[in-house]
Design a protein around this motif. Sequence first.
Motif, PDB file in Angstrom:
ATOM      1  N   GLU A  85       0.917  -1.446  -0.083  1.00 50.70           N
ATOM      2  CA  GLU A  85      -0.148  -0.508  -0.228  1.00 50.70           C
ATOM      3  C   GLU A  85       0.892   1.129  -0.325  1.00 50.70           C
ATOM      4  N   ALA A  86       1.874   1.022   0.562  1.00 52.34           N
ATOM      5  CA  ALA A  86       2.952   2.649   0.680  1.00 52.34           C
ATOM      6  C   ALA A  86       3.802   2.705  -0.269  1.00 52.34           C
ATOM      7  N   ASP A  87       3.948   1.392  -0.810  1.00 55.78           N
ATOM      8  CA  ASP A  87       5.040   1.883  -2.305  1.00 55.78           C
ATOM      9  C   ASP A  87       3.714   2.183  -3.259  1.00 55.78           C
ATOM     10  N   LEU A  88       3.055   1.409  -3.268  1.00 52.84           N
ATOM     11  CA  LEU A  88       2.070   1.808  -4.790  1.00 52.84           C
ATOM     12  C   LEU A  88       1.008   3.456  -4.716  1.00 52.84           C
ATOM     13  N   LYS A  89       1.304   3.667  -3.106  1.00 60.75           N
ATOM     14  CA  LYS A  89       0.916   5.413  -3.223  1.00 60.75           C
ATOM     15  C   LYS A  89       1.619   6.062  -3.468  1.00 60.75           C
ATOM     16  N   LEU A  90       3.433   5.791  -2.454  1.00 60.80           N
ATOM     17  CA  LEU A  90       4.277   6.694  -3.717  1.00 60.80           C
ATOM     18  C   LEU A  90       4.284   6.797  -5.021  1.00 60.80           C
ATOM     19  N   LEU A 162      -6.348  -1.777 -14.374  1.00 61.80           N
ATOM     20  CA  LEU A 162      -6.905  -0.813 -12.999  1.00 61.80           C
ATOM     21  C   LEU A 162      -6.628   0.011 -12.822  1.00 61.80           C
ATOM     22  N   LEU A 163      -4.836  -0.107 -12.542  1.00 59.76           N
ATOM     23  CA  LEU A 163      -4.611   1.534 -11.854  1.00 59.76           C
ATOM     24  C   LEU A 163      -4.182   1.680 -12.184  1.00 59.76           C
ATOM     25  N   TYR A 164      -3.379   2.028 -13.258  1.00 58.61           N
ATOM     26  CA  TYR A 164      -2.973   3.038 -14.309  1.00 58.61           C
ATOM     27  C   TYR A 164      -4.025   3.027 -15.344  1.00 58.61           C
ATOM     28  N   ALA A 165      -4.992   2.715 -15.692  1.00 55.06           N
ATOM     29  CA  ALA A 165      -6.019   3.207 -16.573  1.00 55.06           C
ATOM     30  C   ALA A 165      -6.890   4.317 -16.567  1.00 55.06           C
ATOM     31  N   PRO A 166      -7.480   4.218 -15.317  1.00 56.44           N
ATOM     32  CA  PRO A 166      -8.049   5.016 -14.868  1.00 56.44           C
ATOM     33  C   PRO A 166      -7.696   7.109 -14.665  1.00 56.44           C
ATOM     34  N   LEU A 167      -6.325   7.067 -13.958  1.00 61.33           N
ATOM     35  CA  LEU A 167      -5.654   8.361 -14.369  1.00 61.33           C
ATOM     36  C   LEU A 167      -4.900   8.458 -16.007  1.00 61.33           C
ATOM     37  N   PHE A 168      -4.816   7.799 -16.737  1.00 61.10           N
ATOM     38  CA  PHE A 168      -4.320   7.519 -18.182  1.00 61.10           C
ATOM     39  C   PHE A 168      -6.059   8.425 -18.755  1.00 61.10           C
ATOM     40  N   GLN A 169      -6.853   8.213 -18.403  1.00 59.45           N
ATOM     41  CA  GLN A 169      -7.988   8.294 -19.490  1.00 59.45           C
ATOM     42  C   GLN A 169      -7.995  10.169 -18.473  1.00 59.45           C
ATOM     43  N   ARG A 170      -7.884   9.663 -17.044  1.00 60.58           N
ATOM     44  CA  ARG A 170      -8.248  11.400 -16.871  1.00 60.58           C
ATOM     45  C   ARG A 170      -7.873  12.181 -17.419  1.00 60.58           C
ATOM     46  N   PRO A 180      -2.755  14.080  -5.151  1.00 63.33           N
ATOM     47  CA  PRO A 180      -2.946  13.406  -3.829  1.00 63.33           C
ATOM     48  C   PRO A 180      -3.715  12.486  -3.844  1.00 63.33           C
ATOM     49  N   GLU A 181      -4.540  13.225  -3.762  1.00 65.11           N
ATOM     50  CA  GLU A 181      -5.736  12.824  -2.962  1.00 65.11           C
ATOM     51  C   GLU A 181      -6.357  11.686  -4.108  1.00 65.11           C
ATOM     52  N   TYR A 182      -5.958  12.249  -5.308  1.00 63.02           N
ATOM     53  CA  TYR A 182      -6.622  11.127  -6.271  1.00 63.02           C
ATOM     54  C   TYR A 182      -5.867   9.956  -6.114  1.00 63.02           C
ATOM     55  N   ALA A 183      -4.692   9.966  -5.848  1.00 62.56           N
ATOM     56  CA  ALA A 183      -3.567   8.753  -5.820  1.00 62.56           C
ATOM     57  C   ALA A 183      -3.782   7.915  -5.133  1.00 62.56           C
ATOM     58  N   ASP A 184      -3.971   8.671  -4.249  1.00 62.57           N
ATOM     59  CA  ASP A 184      -4.561   7.374  -2.665  1.00 62.57           C
ATOM     60  C   ASP A 184      -5.873   7.246  -2.406  1.00 62.57           C
ATOM     61  N   ALA A 185      -7.264   7.742  -3.656  1.00 62.17           N
ATOM     62  CA  ALA A 185      -7.999   6.631  -3.664  1.00 62.17           C
ATOM     63  C   ALA A 185      -7.840   5.638  -4.502  1.00 62.17           C
ATOM     64  N   LEU A 186      -7.245   6.156  -5.576  1.00 61.85           N
ATOM     65  CA  LEU A 186      -7.401   5.023  -7.006  1.00 61.85           C
ATOM     66  C   LEU A 186      -6.762   3.748  -5.709  1.00 61.85           C
ATOM     67  N   VAL A 187      -5.363   4.030  -5.402  1.00 61.70           N
ATOM     68  CA  VAL A 187      -4.466   2.679  -4.947  1.00 61.70           C
ATOM     69  C   VAL A 187      -5.430   2.071  -4.018  1.00 61.70           C
ATOM     70  N   LEU A 189      -8.650   2.075  -3.769  1.00 58.19           N
ATOM     71  CA  LEU A 189      -9.424   1.540  -3.936  1.00 58.19           C
ATOM     72  C   LEU A 189      -9.517  -0.035  -5.398  1.00 58.19           C
ATOM     73  N   PHE A 190      -8.087   0.054  -5.626  1.00 53.81           N
ATOM     74  CA  PHE A 190      -7.620  -0.376  -6.780  1.00 53.81           C
ATOM     75  C   PHE A 190      -7.136  -1.935  -5.260  1.00 53.81           C
ATOM     76  N   LEU A 191      -6.993  -1.761  -4.417  1.00 50.53           N
ATOM     77  CA  LEU A 191      -6.170  -2.540  -3.291  1.00 50.53           C
ATOM     78  C   LEU A 191      -7.133  -3.359  -3.009  1.00 50.53           C
ATOM     79  N   LYS A 192      -8.771  -3.016  -3.149  1.00 49.07           N
ATOM     80  CA  LYS A 192      -9.537  -3.729  -2.235  1.00 49.07           C
ATOM     81  C   LYS A 192     -10.264  -4.969  -3.610  1.00 49.07           C
ATOM     82  N   ALA A 193      -9.798  -4.373  -4.501  1.00 55.53           N
ATOM     83  CA  ALA A 193      -9.462  -5.231  -5.595  1.00 55.53           C
ATOM     84  C   ALA A 193      -8.794  -6.788  -5.517  1.00 55.53           C
ATOM     85  N   ALA A 194      -7.580  -6.123  -5.580  1.00 64.79           N
ATOM     86  CA  ALA A 194      -6.412  -7.202  -5.838  1.00 64.79           C
ATOM     87  C   ALA A 194      -5.519  -7.885  -3.890  1.00 64.79           C
TER      88      ALA A 194
END
Lengths: 197, 197
Positions: A85-90, A162-170, A180-187, A189-194
């Motif tokens: 979690e920490a690494d992906l948020k970074l 799932l992790l990168y495409a939302p950012l790319f499309q946005r 940064p808040e968007y990055a954290d929220a994406l990680v 939600l991604f982790l809930k799936a993963a």
Amino acid sequence: MPKHPDPSRRSERSRQAILDAARELVSEVGYGKVSIEAIAARAGVGKQTIYRWWRSKGAVIFDAFLALSEAEEGGMALPDTGDIEADLKLVMRATVAEFADPAFEGPIRALNTEIINDPDLAAQYRERLATPVDEAKKARLRSAQRAGQLAADLDLGLALELLYAPLFQRWLHRSGPLTPEYADALVDLFLKAARPA
Amino acid sequence: MPKHPDPSRRSERSRQAILDAARELVSEVGYGKVSIEAIAARAGVGKQTIYRWWRSKGAVIFDAFLALSEAEEGGMALPDTGDIEADLKLVMRATVAEFADPAFEGPIRALNTEIINDPDLAAQYRERLATPVDEAKKARLRSAQRAGQLAADLDLGLALELLYAPLFQRWLHRSGPLTPEYADALVDLFLKAARPA
């Protein structure tokens, strides 16, 4: 890297000057208005020097972008502190910041304009840039699987989408803030799936 | 819809002919090579007729695309059988098939080429197309929240990005197959993230 017959220092300086000129011009005037002539003039070389190494404007700009990406990343391995979690948020905070940076903005949009409309360039992009970067990311996800932090049966290719495409499309559609808040929220939600069930 | 001073049947026929011509030409020769002149010639109208209703080539093609999307969808509501998994799989299989269809391929790529490089068109796209469609999708997700099938605190905007952006990026970069199996796998992983904890 294009093949060039004379790998001398002078030749390498010309090549660098061409890549720098291509990147600067794309950022200044946009992809559509950049010409091989303008790149040659800015780089202080003849047009034929460019055509000796690259077959088209798109190819030069692609290499200019690739060189930027290689210089920035300095090795592609993702951090591995043992806490996924920490690494992906970074990583995602840094990636979001990169997409929001005007210095990257121009070349990345130019590259995407090209690969949308040119299947050959899309294939080159996958082979030379996307696939090596994805492999580095998958290595980090695999390490998290071994640590029991991600599901053992997670499809890593789909997971990266799932992790990168939302950012790319946005970013591409300018459809929301890149924070940064968007990055954290994406990680999160991604982790809930993963995560393991 | 563009404002047009003469809403007679003849005027509507011209407008339809222009939109059809724009769509056909984009599919045949690609966005870059389509001109207002060629659209006018194909539609059997004068250039001034086009400029009376649209300010640019991008604007005509945008409306051509929008008309296609409105005709296809015939109302934007998503199916609601009470089973969010079945409904999303149905919708995502149809969406994947649409992206894989050569008849849609050309206009959607043309539209994306434009909105990448034109922030005004990106804003129009969000306002006139993306936002209404997203609202229809969110209504279905809300219904699933009320039924206890999705987490009550799910951020619906982020959820839609997670569900649709992977498909969009895979299509745009031609980075993987667009199959019913892909649609199902995407919905399954999305639901792991979106289900109540």
